[in-house]
Design a protein around this motif. Structure first.
Motif, mmCIF file in Angstrom:
data_model
loop_
_atom_site.group_PDB
_atom_site.id
_atom_site.type_symbol
_atom_site.label_atom_id
_atom_site.label_comp_id
_atom_site.label_asym_id
_atom_site.label_seq_id
_atom_site.Cartn_x
_atom_site.Cartn_y
_atom_site.Cartn_z
ATOM 1 N N LYS A 4 -0.699 31.528 49.963
ATOM 2 C CA LYS A 4 -0.771 32.805 50.670
ATOM 3 C C LYS A 4 -0.209 33.913 49.770
ATOM 4 O O LYS A 4 0.782 33.713 49.086
ATOM 5 N N THR A 5 -0.885 35.061 49.776
ATOM 6 C CA THR A 5 -0.416 36.165 48.940
ATOM 7 C C THR A 5 0.424 37.150 49.750
ATOM 8 O O THR A 5 0.425 37.131 50.980
ATOM 9 N N PRO A 7 1.389 41.294 50.208
ATOM 10 C CA PRO A 7 1.025 42.661 49.850
ATOM 11 C C PRO A 7 2.160 43.321 49.065
ATOM 12 O O PRO A 7 3.333 43.111 49.368
ATOM 13 N N GLU A 168 6.166 42.104 52.929
ATOM 14 C CA GLU A 168 5.773 43.052 51.894
ATOM 15 C C GLU A 168 6.757 42.978 50.739
ATOM 16 O O GLU A 168 7.954 42.882 50.935
ATOM 17 N N GLN A 184 -0.776 48.097 47.675
ATOM 18 C CA GLN A 184 -1.393 46.979 48.393
ATOM 19 C C GLN A 184 -2.111 45.996 47.466
ATOM 20 O O GLN A 184 -3.064 45.322 47.871
ATOM 21 N N LYS A 186 -1.947 42.402 45.473
ATOM 22 C CA LYS A 186 -1.514 41.115 46.035
ATOM 23 C C LYS A 186 -0.666 40.365 45.022
ATOM 24 O O LYS A 186 -0.954 40.384 43.827
ATOM 25 N N THR A 188 1.609 36.582 44.251
ATOM 26 C CA THR A 188 1.797 35.167 44.581
ATOM 27 C C THR A 188 3.178 34.740 44.109
ATOM 28 O O THR A 188 3.548 34.950 42.960
#
Length: 194
Positions: A4-5, A7, A168, A184, A186, A188
């Motif tokens: 899942k990334t 923001p 975030e 915004q 992404k 990891t």
């Protein structure tokens, strides 16, 4: 590790003020006027703006974020610090003990805080549920690979866990500019190996 990334948000220079300094800068019984909500619940950008001044220079039009906090804090980038002629430490937000002094100006009103100017450490806001998904803990230090035209991996990123947060990552303008990172983007998470 979760795929899942996260923001990524770019945090420009800004100020958090306590009630005492707010009154000193804007007059008795002054209160902050909300301009727009920020991504973190309950936090907002105020319409009020000030100038900040150091030994070498001044930066105008610096936004105050609300609501008021227990301690006044000025968050700048390293580039800002060089222009101002100050040497703020790299810190987590709220950790202002023995940080840099700076003058804050609103028209003919001005205050000088003895400490409070910092460069904010890159950090990730997340809920307890997010922390479980990413298999991380509050205050854990991780690395984050950010997708961009010039991909970068930011190390020394602190995880901040609270159910009052929204997922975030926050970086400053210097970090964003170095990695061609836009709002915004992404990221990891990678666990930091010791």
């Amino acid at each position: 590790m979760s795929t899942k990334t996260i923001p990524v948000a770019i945090s420009a220079r800004h100020i958090h003020v306590n009630e005492e300094d707010l009154q000193a800068l804007f007059g008795p019984n002054a209160s902050l006027t909300k301009d727009f909500d920020l991504s973190q619940p309950g936090q907002y950008a105020a319409k009020e703006r000030v100038s900040i001044e150091g030994p070498k220079g001044i930066i105008h039009n610096v936004r105050i974020l609300g609501p008021a906090r227990p301690a006044t804090q000025v968050e700048v980038s390293k580039t800002d610090a060089l222009k101002l002629g100050i040497n703020p430490p790299l810190r987590q937000s709220g950790d202002v003990e023995n940080s840099a002094s700076i003058k804050i100006i609103n028209g003919d009103k001005a205050i000088t805080i003895k400490q409070g100017a910092i460069i904010a450490q890159a950090h990730i806001h997340m809920t307890e549920e997010d922390a479980k998904q990413f298999n991380v803990e509050n205050n854990e230090i991780v690395s984050v690979e950010v997708e961009s035209e010039r991909p970068v991996t930011l190390r020394g990123v602190v995880v901040r866990v609270s159910n009052n947060f929204s997922l975030e990552m926050h970086i400053d303008t210097d970090e964003a500019n170095a990695g061609f990172i836009e709002q915004q983007a992404k990221g990891t998470i990678f666990k930091t190996t010791k």
